[in-house]
Design a protein around this motif. Structure first.
Motif, PDB file in Angstrom:
ATOM      1  N   LEU A  19      24.734  39.151  -1.602  1.00  0.00           N
ATOM      2  CA  LEU A  19      24.028  38.279  -2.702  1.00  0.00           C
ATOM      3  C   LEU A  19      22.583  37.723  -2.115  1.00  0.00           C
ATOM      4  CD1 LEU A  19      23.808  36.032  -5.252  1.00  0.00           C
ATOM      5  CD2 LEU A  19      24.780  34.459  -3.776  1.00  0.00           C
ATOM      6  N   ALA A  20      22.578  37.525  -0.951  1.00  0.00           N
ATOM      7  CA  ALA A  20      21.299  37.228   0.016  1.00  0.00           C
ATOM      8  C   ALA A  20      20.107  38.485  -0.113  1.00  0.00           C
ATOM      9  CB  ALA A  20      21.524  37.019   1.365  1.00  0.00           C
ATOM     10  N   GLY A  21      21.026  39.823  -0.150  1.00  0.00           N
ATOM     11  CA  GLY A  21      20.127  40.908  -0.222  1.00  0.00           C
ATOM     12  C   GLY A  21      19.664  41.221  -1.275  1.00  0.00           C
ATOM     13  N   ILE A  22      20.347  40.752  -2.385  1.00  0.00           N
ATOM     14  CA  ILE A  22      19.849  41.068  -3.972  1.00  0.00           C
ATOM     15  C   ILE A  22      18.579  40.011  -3.992  1.00  0.00           C
ATOM     16  CG2 ILE A  22      20.227  40.611  -6.268  1.00  0.00           C
ATOM     17  CD1 ILE A  22      23.282  41.581  -5.527  1.00  0.00           C
ATOM     18  N   LEU A  23      18.757  38.820  -3.618  1.00  0.00           N
ATOM     19  CA  LEU A  23      17.698  37.763  -3.660  1.00  0.00           C
ATOM     20  C   LEU A  23      16.642  38.100  -2.883  1.00  0.00           C
ATOM     21  CD1 LEU A  23      19.900  34.805  -3.544  1.00  0.00           C
ATOM     22  CD2 LEU A  23      18.656  35.299  -5.347  1.00  0.00           C
ATOM     23  N   LEU A  24      16.606  38.738  -1.563  1.00  0.00           N
ATOM     24  CA  LEU A  24      15.548  39.146  -0.756  1.00  0.00           C
ATOM     25  C   LEU A  24      15.038  40.288  -1.331  1.00  0.00           C
ATOM     26  CD1 LEU A  24      17.121  38.335   2.689  1.00  0.00           C
ATOM     27  CD2 LEU A  24      15.382  36.986   1.844  1.00  0.00           C
ATOM     28  N   GLY A  25      15.681  41.272  -1.561  1.00  0.00           N
ATOM     29  CA  GLY A  25      15.036  42.613  -2.246  1.00  0.00           C
ATOM     30  C   GLY A  25      14.121  42.384  -3.608  1.00  0.00           C
ATOM     31  N   ASN A  26      14.674  41.500  -4.416  1.00  0.00           N
ATOM     32  CA  ASN A  26      13.776  41.159  -5.587  1.00  0.00           C
ATOM     33  C   ASN A  26      12.819  40.249  -5.557  1.00  0.00           C
ATOM     34  OD1 ASN A  26      15.353  42.356  -8.349  1.00  0.00           O
ATOM     35  ND2 ASN A  26      16.897  41.948  -6.548  1.00  0.00           N
ATOM     36  N   GLY A  27      13.115  39.391  -4.508  1.00  0.00           N
ATOM     37  CA  GLY A  27      12.057  38.330  -4.024  1.00  0.00           C
ATOM     38  C   GLY A  27      10.904  38.992  -3.415  1.00  0.00           C
ATOM     39  N   ALA A  28      11.283  39.959  -2.547  1.00  0.00           N
ATOM     40  CA  ALA A  28      10.012  40.758  -1.820  1.00  0.00           C
ATOM     41  C   ALA A  28       8.951  41.091  -2.925  1.00  0.00           C
ATOM     42  CB  ALA A  28      10.860  41.892  -1.043  1.00  0.00           C
ATOM     43  N   VAL A  29       9.345  41.860  -4.044  1.00  0.00           N
ATOM     44  CA  VAL A  29       8.497  42.354  -4.933  1.00  0.00           C
ATOM     45  C   VAL A  29       7.860  41.316  -5.626  1.00  0.00           C
ATOM     46  CG1 VAL A  29       8.048  43.612  -6.981  1.00  0.00           C
ATOM     47  CG2 VAL A  29       9.731  44.540  -4.998  1.00  0.00           C
ATOM     48  N   TYR A  30       8.616  40.150  -6.139  1.00  0.00           N
ATOM     49  CA  TYR A  30       8.123  39.094  -6.964  1.00  0.00           C
ATOM     50  C   TYR A  30       7.057  38.308  -6.178  1.00  0.00           C
ATOM     51  CZ  TYR A  30       7.770  34.946  -9.883  1.00  0.00           C
ATOM     52  OH  TYR A  30       7.495  33.837 -10.694  1.00  0.00           O
TER      53      TYR A  30
END
Length: 239
Positions: A19-30
């Motif tokens: 879950l953290a990886g999904i948030l961080l991965g998408n958050g990096a771009v956003y």
């Protein structure tokens, strides 16, 4: 009767890491696309129209959201099994380094705001140092080594070989990783950057007078140290 509690705890940790990886991965771009334009400008410089445009994608969602998500999920699952508290601190620091790497590659700027956040993230690593003095000495070494490299480059090449952002970044990294960590990161960064530059020269993709962004190499070195070498390097050296 078999006790499944350890397996359940491990499974919960892994799910949390995913879950953290999904948030961080998408958050990096956003987050990178939404950062204030002035963060990517030198002091007193006016942001370009492209930087100011709220609809411009500085980095594309596809494929980078997927790439970053898979990366953070992989290292998160690897680290969380051993120590979930350290994993949280390391993932945050790596995420900030990734953001700074993108900025250095695209705009040649290391935002001071991200450097400050990286320094603040050092709070998550204090418990893993023998003493707070290790953090302070690490910061001083990081600042001193990069400052010396900058001065040496200025004397040899008559131009700025190391940017002020790089010096501040290594001071923050030293605060985070301590003495052993910042020395290891500095050595790896030097090897990676020099090796890549020589490879580009041999392929005639670069000239000797070209300047290369340093933060991506420092990011790779930081990832290797935090994920694979933290605690182990000190043990190997003492043995």
């Amino acid at each position: 009767m078999t006790d499944y509690t350890p397996y359940i705890i491990t499974l919960m940790k892994c799910l949390g890491a995913i879950l953290a990886g999904i948030l961080l991965g998408n958050g990096a771009v956003y987050f990178f696309n939404k950062m204030p334009a002035k963060w990517f400008c030198d002091y007193g410089e006016t942001p370009s129209a492209e930087l100011r445009d709220p609809y411009t994608q500085r980095i594309k969602s596809n494929p980078w959201k997927f790439v970053f998500t898979m990366f953070f999920v992989a290292i998160g699952v690897y680290m969380v099994v051993n120590d979930w508290r350290f994993a949280i601190a390391a993932l945050l620091a790596i995420w900030l380094m990734v953001e700074m790497s993108i900025g250095d590659i695209k705009y040649g700027i290391v935002p001071d705001q991200l450097v400050i956040l990286l320094a603040v993230s050092a709070l998550g690593f204090i418990a893993y140092h023998g003493s707070w003095k290790d953090c302070v000495f690490g910061a001083l070494i990081g600042f001193g080594v990069m400052g010396f490299m900058g001065l040496l480059g200025k004397l040899m090449y008559k131009k700025d070989a190391v940017g002020g952002g790089d010096i501040k970044l290594f001071a923050s990294l030293g605060l985070l990783t301590g003495v052993y960590g910042i020395l290891a990161i500095f050595v790896m960064t030097t090897i990676f950057s020099a090796g890549h530059f020589i490879w580009l020269l041999l392929r005639k993709k670069a000239k000797r007078t070209d300047s290369r962004p340093m933060v991506p190499y420092a990011t790779l070195a930081t990832i290797i140290y935090l994920v694979f070498l933290w605690g182990r390097l000190e043990l190997w050296l003492t043995l």
